[in-house]
Design an enzyme around this catalytic site. Sequence first.
Site, mmCIF file in Angstrom:
data_model
loop_
_atom_site.group_PDB
_atom_site.id
_atom_site.type_symbol
_atom_site.label_atom_id
_atom_site.label_comp_id
_atom_site.label_asym_id
_atom_site.label_seq_id
_atom_site.Cartn_x
_atom_site.Cartn_y
_atom_site.Cartn_z
ATOM 1 N N GLU A 119 0.931 -1.209 -0.146
ATOM 2 C CA GLU A 119 0.075 -0.063 -0.085
ATOM 3 C C GLU A 119 0.775 1.241 -0.038
ATOM 4 O O GLU A 119 0.325 2.388 -0.317
ATOM 5 C CB GLU A 119 -0.936 -0.062 1.234
ATOM 6 C CG GLU A 119 -2.190 -1.029 1.045
ATOM 7 C CD GLU A 119 -2.709 -1.092 2.396
ATOM 8 O OE1 GLU A 119 -3.966 -1.273 2.394
ATOM 9 O OE2 GLU A 119 -2.353 -1.434 3.524
ATOM 10 N N ASP B 247 -12.440 -5.465 -2.379
ATOM 11 C CA ASP B 247 -13.323 -6.541 -2.156
ATOM 12 C C ASP B 247 -14.575 -6.069 -1.614
ATOM 13 O O ASP B 247 -14.581 -4.804 -1.341
ATOM 14 C CB ASP B 247 -12.862 -7.684 -1.423
ATOM 15 C CG ASP B 247 -12.499 -7.361 -0.015
ATOM 16 O OD1 ASP B 247 -11.399 -6.781 0.258
ATOM 17 O OD2 ASP B 247 -13.224 -7.145 0.914
HETATM 18 N N1 SAH Z 1 -2.268 -12.115 5.899
HETATM 19 C C1 SAH Z 1 -2.805 -10.811 5.173
HETATM 20 C C2 SAH Z 1 -3.639 -10.092 5.774
HETATM 21 C C3 SAH Z 1 -4.420 -9.194 5.028
HETATM 22 S S1 SAH Z 1 -5.652 -8.396 5.982
HETATM 23 C C4 SAH Z 1 -1.403 -10.052 4.539
HETATM 24 O O1 SAH Z 1 -0.483 -9.796 5.307
HETATM 25 O O2 SAH Z 1 -1.503 -9.700 3.429
HETATM 26 C C5 SAH Z 1 -6.204 -7.248 4.742
HETATM 27 C C6 SAH Z 1 -5.825 -5.755 4.730
HETATM 28 O O3 SAH Z 1 -6.447 -4.975 3.840
HETATM 29 C C7 SAH Z 1 -5.891 -4.983 6.105
HETATM 30 O O4 SAH Z 1 -4.821 -3.782 6.259
HETATM 31 C C8 SAH Z 1 -7.476 -4.152 5.956
HETATM 32 O O5 SAH Z 1 -7.105 -3.154 6.329
HETATM 33 C C9 SAH Z 1 -7.664 -4.254 4.485
HETATM 34 N N2 SAH Z 1 -8.973 -4.891 4.080
HETATM 35 C C10 SAH Z 1 -9.244 -5.192 2.775
HETATM 36 N N3 SAH Z 1 -10.269 -5.855 2.731
HETATM 37 C C11 SAH Z 1 -10.680 -6.021 3.871
HETATM 38 C C12 SAH Z 1 -11.936 -6.814 4.554
HETATM 39 N N4 SAH Z 1 -12.925 -7.271 3.501
HETATM 40 N N5 SAH Z 1 -12.248 -6.624 5.690
HETATM 41 C C13 SAH Z 1 -11.060 -6.303 6.593
HETATM 42 N N6 SAH Z 1 -10.014 -5.622 5.990
HETATM 43 C C14 SAH Z 1 -9.760 -5.282 4.916
#
Ligand code: SAH
Length: 231
Positions: free
Chosen positions: A11, A197
């Site tokens: 990001e 998403d």
């Molecule tokens: N183990 C994965 C975790 C990603 S969590 C990794 O390290 O890539 C997802 C991230 O995107 C978080 O920082 C959150 O802020 C954002 N995000 C995107 N879609 C989301 C959703 N449906 N629910 C919660 N957070 C979401």
Amino acid sequence: MIGLIGAMTVEMELVKERMTERKEETISGITFVQGKLEDVDCVAAVSGIGKVNSAMCAQTMILRYQPRLVINTGVAGGTGKGIKIGDVVVAEHVVQHDMDTSALGDPKGFISGIDMIRIPCDNVLNEKVCLAAQRVAGLICHRGIIATGDQFVGSREKLNQLMAEFGAVACEMEGGSIGQVCYINKVPFAVVRAISDNANDDAHMDYPKFLKIAVHKSADLLCALMPLLSE
Ligand code: SAH
């Protein structure tokens, strides 16, 4: 100085690449990159995922760099009606949906101490974010409540709950905690997220597929915003 926080490397890498006169320092495992973005003094950091990491990052950034504004950027799950992957959501308020002392009679999301559920984002800053969004070709910008919690939301049931309980238009995992830290320190803040998403039963497939596209959109928006923030 403007503070920029993203949870994940993906990001912030485009933003960091576009910065000039860069200087780095690492505090408590978080690397802060100071420099200029579109000629505006900035400090950018990757906080790590979730409320604890992002709160640590925001507090450290505020104490060390005294930013006049903090902007949390990145991706989120869209929950509101008509919010599509690739759109941008700008928070008017942030809530922490997993803050729950309702067994004691408090309303859900109530943050004891500051005694509020919805933390307001900076209106003047939000106006500028929306103006900047209009300057990025094809970008659709929504405003509303962003719900934060230590959970990736990937089911219709949970997203319906976030809409019903908080009126959330998007969900993510850092904006609410960054907002709380900024609110307590009296630093105006914004949470600006591109939708990766729809937080529904397809989210686990959509998120990896659309992450890169969403990240590009939020970086483009940030660059368009910077000239509007120069003093
Ligand atoms: N183990 C994965 C975790 C990603 S969590 C990794 O390290 O890539 C997802 C991230 O995107 C978080 O920082 C959150 O802020 C954002 N995000 C995107 N879609 C989301 C959703 N449906 N629910 C919660 N957070 C979401």
